[in-house]
Structure formats: structure tokens, C-alpha cells
Design a protein around this motif. Structure first.
Motif, PDB file in Angstrom:
ATOM      1  N   ALA A  68       0.831  -1.205   0.000  1.00 57.28           N
ATOM      2  CA  ALA A  68       0.000   0.000   0.000  1.00 57.28           C
ATOM      3  C   ALA A  68       0.868   1.259   0.000  1.00 57.28           C
ATOM      4  O   ALA A  68       0.581   2.217  -0.734  1.00 57.28           O
ATOM      5  N   MET A  69       1.938   1.265   0.808  1.00 56.88           N
ATOM      6  CA  MET A  69       2.806   2.441   0.859  1.00 56.88           C
ATOM      7  C   MET A  69       3.548   2.637  -0.463  1.00 56.88           C
ATOM      8  O   MET A  69       3.739   3.767  -0.905  1.00 56.88           O
ATOM      9  N   ARG A  70       3.975   1.557  -1.109  1.00 54.40           N
ATOM     10  CA  ARG A  70       4.636   1.690  -2.417  1.00 54.40           C
ATOM     11  C   ARG A  70       3.660   2.260  -3.448  1.00 54.40           C
ATOM     12  O   ARG A  70       4.014   3.141  -4.231  1.00 54.40           O
ATOM     13  N   TYR A  71       2.420   1.764  -3.452  1.00 56.32           N
ATOM     14  CA  TYR A  71       1.414   2.264  -4.386  1.00 56.32           C
ATOM     15  C   TYR A  71       1.146   3.750  -4.135  1.00 56.32           C
ATOM     16  O   TYR A  71       1.141   4.559  -5.063  1.00 56.32           O
ATOM     17  N   LEU A  72       0.919   4.111  -2.878  1.00 58.34           N
ATOM     18  CA  LEU A  72       0.605   5.504  -2.547  1.00 58.34           C
ATOM     19  C   LEU A  72       1.773   6.439  -2.814  1.00 58.34           C
ATOM     20  O   LEU A  72       1.573   7.575  -3.251  1.00 58.34           O
ATOM     21  N   ALA A  73       3.002   5.976  -2.576  1.00 60.82           N
ATOM     22  CA  ALA A  73       4.172   6.810  -2.855  1.00 60.82           C
ATOM     23  C   ALA A  73       4.261   7.118  -4.346  1.00 60.82           C
ATOM     24  O   ALA A  73       4.587   8.247  -4.740  1.00 60.82           O
ATOM     25  N   ALA A  74       3.964   6.126  -5.180  1.00 61.10           N
ATOM     26  CA  ALA A  74       3.998   6.358  -6.629  1.00 61.10           C
ATOM     27  C   ALA A  74       2.808   7.197  -7.093  1.00 61.10           C
ATOM     28  O   ALA A  74       2.891   7.904  -8.098  1.00 61.10           O
ATOM     29  N   ALA A  75       1.698   7.149  -6.361  1.00 61.37           N
ATOM     30  CA  ALA A  75       0.474   7.841  -6.779  1.00 61.37           C
ATOM     31  C   ALA A  75       0.426   9.299  -6.317  1.00 61.37           C
ATOM     32  O   ALA A  75      -0.431  10.054  -6.787  1.00 61.37           O
ATOM     33  N   VAL A  76       1.303   9.711  -5.428  1.00 62.58           N
ATOM     34  CA  VAL A  76       1.215  11.051  -4.842  1.00 62.58           C
ATOM     35  C   VAL A  76       1.174  12.143  -5.904  1.00 62.58           C
ATOM     36  O   VAL A  76       0.265  12.974  -5.919  1.00 62.58           O
ATOM     37  N   LEU A  77       2.148  12.193  -6.783  1.00 64.06           N
ATOM     38  CA  LEU A  77       2.203  13.267  -7.774  1.00 64.06           C
ATOM     39  C   LEU A  77       1.046  13.192  -8.776  1.00 64.06           C
ATOM     40  O   LEU A  77       0.366  14.204  -9.005  1.00 64.06           O
ATOM     41  N   PRO A  78       0.762  12.032  -9.379  1.00 63.40           N
ATOM     42  CA  PRO A  78      -0.360  12.000 -10.315  1.00 63.40           C
ATOM     43  C   PRO A  78      -1.698  12.382  -9.681  1.00 63.40           C
ATOM     44  O   PRO A  78      -2.476  13.144 -10.267  1.00 63.40           O
ATOM     45  N   VAL A  79      -1.969  11.894  -8.483  1.00 59.96           N
ATOM     46  CA  VAL A  79      -3.245  12.216  -7.834  1.00 59.96           C
ATOM     47  C   VAL A  79      -3.295  13.699  -7.486  1.00 59.96           C
ATOM     48  O   VAL A  79      -4.330  14.350  -7.652  1.00 59.96           O
ATOM     49  N   TYR A  80      -2.177  14.247  -7.046  1.00 64.44           N
ATOM     50  CA  TYR A  80      -2.124  15.685  -6.761  1.00 64.44           C
ATOM     51  C   TYR A  80      -2.414  16.484  -8.032  1.00 64.44           C
ATOM     52  O   TYR A  80      -3.147  17.472  -8.001  1.00 64.44           O
ATOM     53  N   MET A  81      -1.847  16.055  -9.149  1.00 62.77           N
ATOM     54  CA  MET A  81      -2.061  16.772 -10.408  1.00 62.77           C
ATOM     55  C   MET A  81      -3.506  16.621 -10.887  1.00 62.77           C
ATOM     56  O   MET A  81      -4.043  17.521 -11.528  1.00 62.77           O
ATOM     57  N   LEU A  82      -4.134  15.510 -10.594  1.00 62.62           N
ATOM     58  CA  LEU A  82      -5.487  15.239 -11.080  1.00 62.62           C
ATOM     59  C   LEU A  82      -6.592  15.801 -10.198  1.00 62.62           C
ATOM     60  O   LEU A  82      -7.714  15.998 -10.674  1.00 62.62           O
ATOM     61  N   GLN A  83      -6.340  16.072  -8.929  1.00 54.49           N
ATOM     62  CA  GLN A  83      -7.415  16.348  -7.980  1.00 54.49           C
ATOM     63  C   GLN A  83      -8.167  17.658  -8.208  1.00 54.49           C
ATOM     64  O   GLN A  83      -9.304  17.778  -7.789  1.00 54.49           O
ATOM     65  N   MET A  84      -7.562  18.629  -8.852  1.00 57.81           N
ATOM     66  CA  MET A  84      -8.202  19.942  -8.956  1.00 57.81           C
ATOM     67  C   MET A  84      -9.486  19.911  -9.791  1.00 57.81           C
ATOM     68  O   MET A  84     -10.504  20.479  -9.390  1.00 57.81           O
ATOM     69  N   ALA A  85      -9.469  19.244 -10.928  1.00 60.33           N
ATOM     70  CA  ALA A  85     -10.656  19.222 -11.795  1.00 60.33           C
ATOM     71  C   ALA A  85     -11.833  18.509 -11.120  1.00 60.33           C
ATOM     72  O   ALA A  85     -12.952  19.052 -11.092  1.00 60.33           O
ATOM     73  N   PRO A  86     -11.647  17.303 -10.548  1.00 56.28           N
ATOM     74  CA  PRO A  86     -12.782  16.684  -9.863  1.00 56.28           C
ATOM     75  C   PRO A  86     -13.283  17.487  -8.664  1.00 56.28           C
ATOM     76  O   PRO A  86     -14.484  17.518  -8.394  1.00 56.28           O
ATOM     77  N   MET A  87     -12.372  18.164  -7.974  1.00 57.01           N
ATOM     78  CA  MET A  87     -12.797  18.964  -6.829  1.00 57.01           C
ATOM     79  C   MET A  87     -13.685  20.125  -7.278  1.00 57.01           C
ATOM     80  O   MET A  87     -14.733  20.388  -6.683  1.00 57.01           O
ATOM     81  N   HIS A  88     -13.294  20.795  -8.357  1.00 62.75           N
ATOM     82  CA  HIS A  88     -14.118  21.903  -8.858  1.00 62.75           C
ATOM     83  C   HIS A  88     -15.461  21.392  -9.377  1.00 62.75           C
ATOM     84  O   HIS A  88     -16.494  22.031  -9.152  1.00 62.75           O
ATOM     85  N   LEU A  89     -15.463  20.274 -10.050  1.00 63.98           N
ATOM     86  CA  LEU A  89     -16.718  19.686 -10.521  1.00 63.98           C
ATOM     87  C   LEU A  89     -17.614  19.328  -9.347  1.00 63.98           C
ATOM     88  O   LEU A  89     -18.813  19.640  -9.349  1.00 63.98           O
ATOM     89  N   ALA A  90     -17.052  18.691  -8.329  1.00 68.31           N
ATOM     90  CA  ALA A  90     -17.833  18.316  -7.151  1.00 68.31           C
ATOM     91  C   ALA A  90     -18.396  19.557  -6.462  1.00 68.31           C
ATOM     92  O   ALA A  90     -19.568  19.568  -6.058  1.00 68.31           O
TER      93      ALA A  90
END
Length: 143
Positions: A68-90
Motif C-alpha cells: 500500500a505504501m509503495r502504491y501511494l508513494a507512486a500515486a502522490v504526484l499523479p493524484v495531486y495533479m489530477l485532484q483539482m478538476a474533480p474537486m471543482h466539478l464536485a
């Protein structure tokens, strides 16, 4: 840069102070809420206490290797880059609804997290040429 021994000492100090920081942060937060606000300098102290408590608890429970920590460590930057559009839509969809503010907050946070991790998992990780655009290494062909 601090040495490994220096880092270990800092982590140990944060772990030792996690409960006092949490108690102090709760006290500051309750006082701020009951008083209807606080001076900016006190809000800064409260924020630092919350942060130190979170790091202290996190360092105790999240410092061992796991899938889980390896997955989340790799996902940090992509999820950070992706989160703004869904947040504004929500926000555009949820905030006009006549729901309580806590339910609105929960809906926005859950939708943002699910959409961000969903796009990361289903698109970014699987489309080879997109991976470098999100800070991930190219996957070997066939993956």
C-alpha cells in the motif's frame, strides 16, 4: 542535510510529542471555536500543533514498507495533479444543494478522492505514453 542519526532523533522527538501536540491542538481548536475566532498568530500555532501531531502519529504507523505504501508513494504526484478538476466539478454540483455543510464537505472529499484515484488507476497507470507526463516511469511494453 541532517544525517540518518539526526533524522532518527527528529522522528523520535515527533513521536514522543504526538500526544501533547494533539492535546494542545484540541485545546487551541476548542478555544478558537468557542471564542468565534482567534488572532492569526494563534491559528498558526494551532496549525503547527495539528501538523506535528499528524506527523508524529503517521511516523509511528506508516514507516514500514508495504504494498500500500509503495502504491501511494507512486500515486502522490499523479493524484495531486489530477485532484483539482474533480474537486471543482464536485463543488459546482454539491455546493448549490440544500445539504448540511458537513455532508457537502464529505461529498466533495469522497468524490474528489474517488475520481482522482480512479483516473490515476484506470488511465494514467495503464496508458504508457501518459505515465511520464505525470512523473511516473515508462512501464515496460506489455504491462
Amino acid at each position: 542535510m541532517p544525517s540518518d542519526a539526526g533524522r532518527r532523533h527528529e522522528v523520535d522527538a515527533l513521536r514522543a510529542l504526538r500526544w501533547p501536540c494533539l492535546c494542545a491542538a484540541l485545546a487551541f481548536g476548542c478555544h478558537r471555536l468557542s471564542a468565534g475566532g482567534a488572532p492569526h498568530w494563534r491559528e498558526g500555532i494551532e496549525s503547527a500543533l495539528w501538523l506535528h501531531a499528524a506527523i508524529g502519529f503517521g511516523s509511528q504507523h506508516l514507516d514500514r514498507p508495504s504494498a500500500a505504501m509503495r502504491y501511494l508513494a507512486a500515486a502522490v504526484l499523479p493524484v495531486y495533479m489530477l485532484q483539482m478538476a474533480p474537486m471543482h466539478l464536485a463543488c459546482a454540483v454539491v455546493l448549490p444543494l440544500p445539504w448540511s455543510p458537513w455532508l457537502q464537505l464529505l461529498a466533495v472529499v469522497v468524490f474528489t478522492a474517488l475520481a482522482s484515484f480512479g483516473v490515476h488507476e484506470l488511465v494514467v497507470r495503464r496508458v504508457r505514453w501518459l505515465r511520464p507526463l505525470f512523473g511516473l516511469p515508462l512501464a515496460p511494453r506489455g504491462d
